[in-house]
Write a protein that holds these residues in place. Structure first.
Motif, short mmCIF file in Angstrom:
data_model
loop_
_atom_site.label_atom_id
_atom_site.label_comp_id
_atom_site.label_asym_id
_atom_site.label_seq_id
_atom_site.Cartn_x
_atom_site.Cartn_y
_atom_site.Cartn_z
N THR A 82 45.80 -27.33 -13.03
CA THR A 82 46.26 -25.97 -13.28
C THR A 82 45.21 -24.96 -12.81
O THR A 82 44.06 -25.31 -12.54
CB THR A 82 46.53 -25.74 -14.78
N THR A 88 54.20 -28.06 -11.40
CA THR A 88 55.44 -27.37 -11.08
C THR A 88 55.29 -26.66 -9.74
O THR A 88 54.35 -25.90 -9.53
CB THR A 88 55.80 -26.34 -12.17
N LEU A 89 56.21 -26.94 -8.83
CA LEU A 89 56.15 -26.33 -7.51
C LEU A 89 56.88 -25.00 -7.50
O LEU A 89 57.89 -24.82 -8.17
CB LEU A 89 56.75 -27.26 -6.46
N THR A 90 56.37 -24.07 -6.72
CA THR A 90 57.03 -22.80 -6.46
C THR A 90 57.36 -22.73 -4.98
O THR A 90 56.46 -22.75 -4.14
CB THR A 90 56.14 -21.61 -6.84
N ASN A 91 58.64 -22.74 -4.67
CA ASN A 91 59.06 -22.75 -3.26
C ASN A 91 58.43 -23.91 -2.49
O ASN A 91 57.94 -23.75 -1.38
CB ASN A 91 58.74 -21.42 -2.59
N ASN A 92 58.40 -25.08 -3.14
CA ASN A 92 57.95 -26.34 -2.54
C ASN A 92 56.45 -26.49 -2.40
O ASN A 92 55.98 -27.46 -1.80
CB ASN A 92 58.61 -26.57 -1.17
N GLY A 115 51.22 -23.52 -4.85
CA GLY A 115 50.98 -22.08 -4.91
C GLY A 115 50.17 -21.69 -3.70
O GLY A 115 49.59 -22.55 -3.03
N SER A 151 51.63 -29.52 -1.34
CA SER A 151 52.87 -29.79 -2.04
C SER A 151 52.67 -31.02 -2.92
O SER A 151 51.56 -31.57 -2.98
CB SER A 151 54.02 -30.00 -1.05
N THR A 196 61.29 -16.06 -0.47
CA THR A 196 60.93 -17.41 -0.92
C THR A 196 60.63 -18.34 0.25
O THR A 196 60.32 -19.52 0.03
CB THR A 196 62.07 -18.02 -1.76
N ASN A 204 58.70 -20.20 3.23
CA ASN A 204 57.38 -20.54 3.77
C ASN A 204 57.51 -20.50 5.29
O ASN A 204 58.22 -21.32 5.87
CB ASN A 204 56.94 -21.93 3.30
N GLY A 235 57.59 -15.68 1.50
CA GLY A 235 56.86 -16.35 0.43
C GLY A 235 55.42 -16.61 0.82
O GLY A 235 54.49 -16.19 0.15
N THR A 236 55.22 -17.34 1.92
CA THR A 236 53.89 -17.59 2.48
C THR A 236 53.98 -17.51 3.99
O THR A 236 55.05 -17.67 4.58
CB THR A 236 53.35 -18.98 2.09
#
Length: 290
Positions: free
Chosen positions: A173, A206-210, A213, A224, A254, A256, A274-275
């Motif tokens: 985390t 927990t993934l955010t948009n695969n 972060g 990932s 969202t 990448n 997203g990125t």
């Protein structure tokens, strides 16, 4: 508090199997602060609670099991556990602008060098796990928390014959409000099977948009996660890929996006993604925000 310029035992070093004396506290809890560049084959014991602070730019190499029960703090340099070196009783490890190295390249290949329940916090710190040649090296750590700075977690296989090095984190985390970043190494190996290095997480992130972060990467790719194969790079085999949308093709917030157009590309309107990852190019690559 006891300050030492160095903690060493004569003749002790990796691959020597030479022991040393005992460091103890006879009058209650104590803090031991160690500087210098030394090898210690003795024991910091658990007669009373001893807290250990490794400081300075040098290396403190433990070649024997340490039984002290206080917290461990690394504030510079490297603490290395090699041969019989373990930290099985310390409840927490803080890595602040220093490194913790767990290496199985010496006399012994141990599967448990650090307590599985010891909480690890990182402030511009490094964790390195080195596997043994022609061996299946494993290590499980406790909960790992990124607190600040640029951090690295490296897993490296032995490199000869059939071998692997799998490092498992209890959880991974980043502190709320933190700007900490994290890099894993070995993009070509992480998330694959065979004679490779790997990093897994017991409590899957927990993934955010695969991705974990925009603060975590595997070399030059976003990090990932797969429950079976562990940490891997976005777009690697078995992992989600980049969006099919381009930076100029109506991407969403969202997406990448990988930007890999040579020359100059000018955005004609406000664009949210997203990125954004710049792919390597042989020619100059310019993104003009317009």
């Amino acid at each position: 508090v006891q300050f030492m310029a160095g903690l060493s035992s004569q003749g002790s070093a990796a691959n020597t199997d030479i022991g040393g004396g005992v460091v103890t506290s006879s009058s209650g809890a104590a803090t031991l602060v160690v500087n210098g560049n030394t090898n210690f084959g003795g024991v910091i014991d658990n007669a009373n609670t001893i807290y250990l602070n490794k400081t300075g730019t040098g290396a403190l190499n433990f070649t024997a099991a340490q039984s002290y029960t206080g917290a461990t703090l690394i504030t510079g340099g490297t603490m290395t556990l090699v041969d019989g070196g373990t930290l099985l009783n310390t409840p927490s490890i803080g890595i602040n602008f220093g490194s913790l190295t767990l290496t199985n390249t010496g006399i012994q290949d141990l599967a448990n060098r650090v307590s599985d329940t010891a909480a690890i916090t990182m402030k511009a710190g490094n964790i390195s796990f080195n596997g043994r040649a022609q061996g299946n090296s494993t290590e499980t750590l406790g909960a790992v928390t990124m607190q600040e700075g640029f951090n690295t977690i490296f897993s490296t296989a032995g490199g000869t014959g059939i071998n692997s090095a799998i490092l498992t984190l209890g959880s991974l985390t980043r502190s709320v409000g933190s700007t900490a970043t994290l890099r894993f190494n070995n993009l070509a190996q992480l998330g694959t099977i065979g004679s490779v290095a790997g990093v897994k997480v017991t409590s899957a992130p927990t993934l955010t948009n695969n991705i974990l972060g925009p603060w975590a990467i595997v070399d030059r790719e976003w990090a990932s996660y797969d429950p079976t194969y562990g940490i891997g790079g976005l777009n690697a085999n078995g992992f989600a890929g980049y969006s099919v949308n381009s930076i100029t093709g109506s991407p969403t917030g969202t997406d990448n996006i990988r930007f890999a157009l040579a020359g100059t590309t000018t955005l004609a309107a406000n664009t949210t993604v997203g990125t954004l990852n710049f792919g390597q190019q042989a020619a100059a690559t310019v993104l003009n925000l317009g």
